[in-house]
Design a protein around this motif. Structure first.
Motif, PDB file in Angstrom:
ATOM      1  N   UNK A  15      13.902  47.150  46.059  1.00 11.09           N
ATOM      2  CA  UNK A  15      13.795  47.265  44.604  1.00 11.09           C
ATOM      3  C   UNK A  15      14.605  46.254  43.798  1.00 11.09           C
ATOM      4  N   UNK A  16      15.658  45.684  44.372  1.00  7.12           N
ATOM      5  CA  UNK A  16      16.482  44.778  43.561  1.00  7.12           C
ATOM      6  C   UNK A  16      16.256  43.299  43.856  1.00  7.12           C
ATOM      7  N   UNK A  17      15.044  42.942  44.286  1.00  8.76           N
ATOM      8  CA  UNK A  17      14.669  41.526  44.386  1.00  8.76           C
ATOM      9  C   UNK A  17      14.176  41.112  43.005  1.00  8.76           C
TER      10      UNK A  17
ATOM     11  N   UNK B 268      16.494  45.301  61.093  1.00  9.06           N
ATOM     12  CA  UNK B 268      16.021  44.540  59.930  1.00  9.06           C
ATOM     13  C   UNK B 268      16.540  45.176  58.648  1.00  9.06           C
ATOM     14  N   UNK B 269      16.447  46.491  58.559  1.00  9.45           N
ATOM     15  CA  UNK B 269      16.953  47.188  57.369  1.00  9.45           C
ATOM     16  C   UNK B 269      18.451  46.960  57.204  1.00  9.45           C
TER      17      UNK B 269
ATOM     18  N   UNK C 153      18.845  46.758  48.354  1.00 11.82           N
ATOM     19  CA  UNK C 153      18.568  48.173  48.595  1.00 11.82           C
ATOM     20  C   UNK C 153      17.160  48.342  49.152  1.00 11.82           C
ATOM     21  N   UNK C 154      17.064  48.884  50.349  1.00 14.65           N
ATOM     22  CA  UNK C 154      15.765  49.172  50.958  1.00 14.65           C
ATOM     23  C   UNK C 154      15.390  50.594  50.565  1.00 14.65           C
ATOM     24  N   UNK C 155      14.225  50.750  49.942  1.00 16.72           N
ATOM     25  CA  UNK C 155      13.797  52.077  49.492  1.00 16.72           C
ATOM     26  C   UNK C 155      13.704  53.038  50.679  1.00 16.72           C
ATOM     27  N   UNK C 156      14.290  54.202  50.513  1.00 21.22           N
ATOM     28  CA  UNK C 156      14.242  55.212  51.546  1.00 21.22           C
ATOM     29  C   UNK C 156      15.232  55.003  52.666  1.00 21.22           C
ATOM     30  N   UNK C 157      16.195  54.092  52.462  1.00 17.59           N
ATOM     31  CA  UNK C 157      17.184  53.823  53.518  1.00 17.59           C
ATOM     32  C   UNK C 157      18.576  53.964  52.969  1.00 17.59           C
TER      33      UNK C 157
END
Length: 66
Positions: free
Chosen positions: A8-10, A52-53, A62-66
């Motif tokens: 989300x923060x790209x 990778x996450x 921030x990876x969504x759901x992680x």
């Protein structure tokens, strides 16, 4: 394995390059595609999804759901 993650923060190409470089440090042969507008990172790699996450999060994203 092709993995598509929502990050989300790209917000710019510079962030996309940072994520790509971070993944390549771990897995030099990985194919990485970052879509800034869709805020997604698609990775084809032998590395695990978890690895990778972790690399993306360690780079400050921030990876969504992680």
């Amino acid at each position: 394995m092709a993995l598509k993650l929502k990050v989300s923060n790209i917000t710019c190409e510079g962030y996309a390059e940072t994520i790509t470089e971070s993944i390549h440090v771990m897995e030099p042969e990985a194919k990485v595609d970052v879509d800034v507008n869709a805020k997604t990172v698609t990775v084809e790699s032998a590395a695990s999804e978890e690895s990778i996450k972790q690399v993306i999060v360690a780079a400050g994203y921030a990876v969504k759901g992680y």
